[in-house]
Design an enzyme around this catalytic site. Sequence first.
Site, PDB file in Angstrom:
ATOM      1  N   GLY A  16     -12.020  13.830 -12.027  1.00  0.00           N
ATOM      2  CA  GLY A  16     -10.848  13.053 -11.661  1.00  0.00           C
ATOM      3  C   GLY A  16      -9.790  13.897 -10.986  1.00  0.00           C
ATOM      4  O   GLY A  16     -10.023  15.044 -10.586  1.00  0.00           O
ATOM      5  N   TYR A 138      -0.772   2.138 -23.888  1.00  0.00           N
ATOM      6  CA  TYR A 138      -1.353   3.395 -23.404  1.00  0.00           C
ATOM      7  C   TYR A 138      -0.694   4.594 -24.084  1.00  0.00           C
ATOM      8  O   TYR A 138      -1.371   5.489 -24.604  1.00  0.00           O
ATOM      9  CB  TYR A 138      -1.194   3.479 -21.888  1.00  0.00           C
ATOM     10  CG  TYR A 138      -1.478   4.834 -21.300  1.00  0.00           C
ATOM     11  CD1 TYR A 138      -2.762   5.369 -21.309  1.00  0.00           C
ATOM     12  CD2 TYR A 138      -0.459   5.595 -20.720  1.00  0.00           C
ATOM     13  CE1 TYR A 138      -3.023   6.624 -20.770  1.00  0.00           C
ATOM     14  CE2 TYR A 138      -0.713   6.847 -20.183  1.00  0.00           C
ATOM     15  CZ  TYR A 138      -1.996   7.352 -20.203  1.00  0.00           C
ATOM     16  OH  TYR A 138      -2.244   8.588 -19.671  1.00  0.00           O
TER      17      TYR A 138
END
Length: 315
Positions: A16, A138
């Site tokens: 990523g 989150y």
Amino acid sequence: MKRVIDSTILVTGGTGFLGKHLVDELGNAGARVVAVGSNDYDLRDRRAIDQMLRDHEPGALVHLAAVVGGIGANRASPGRFFYENAVVGIELLEACRTHSVAKVLVAGTVCAYPKHAAVPFRERALWDGYPEETNAPYGLAKKMLLVQAQAYREQYGTNVIYLLPTNLYGPGDNFDLETGHVIPAMIRRFLEARDTGAPNVVLWGDGSPTREFLHVRDAARAFRLALEHYDGADPINVGSGDEIAIRDLARLVVEAVGYRGTISWDTSKPNGQPRRRLDVTRAITAFGFESSIDTPTGIAEAVAWYETERAGRAT
């Protein structure tokens, strides 16, 4: 005594945005690095995690893998953002304990801080209130990994360290308008408006919130330094210590892109957290990290990278 950098270091999320830069940073320091991406192992499955650790037998592990996005993505998928970030981290730390991984670095998030935390955010303020609502699921999922890390250290002696990086940006960022963060989304919006001759770009909120940004290469260096030099239980902020209003950030992007139109602000959309700036004292004292790339320079580099990437896709 064997240094962490001399062992095999496994990086989840290693393919990523931050992961690629960290893999380069660790590799340049002499480490043998294994980059694990979403197509390699399903980290929601404990059996897959166990297989990953058997396959690579890491001496250290950096946990970057996460389901992330901007305000829109967090509002659209709060359940997924909570479940996947929590279950992956919880199962991964338990597996690292049972497989006797010598050191684990967990990437937390600035979204874990309370909505109205005093600025600059100090690590001791993490539990002073509820996070900003649009990204609370989150932020809380990631904060539970700090609880787990400290509990495991106390009960089992597991060496898990926990960093709280601020908003990252730079080459290789996610420029998707639905899931990308504020800087790449702005860059793409203004580039497309420039190229199509659009007279106006509409941005969310009123432009008043402030944010702190850290170039991804600086972040990768911070993570390497922490792996090499920090073994404490306390969470540590990783940032630049600089604060900029979204309205001023938009002007920087406009200048870097060369857009000649105007900006409108859609105040029916949420602003997100009112202010964000980290106290970075602990990172300086614990492992000697200070940022080196200023925001205007970093934005210009990100714009150049994205224009080159976009041109390559068009050919």
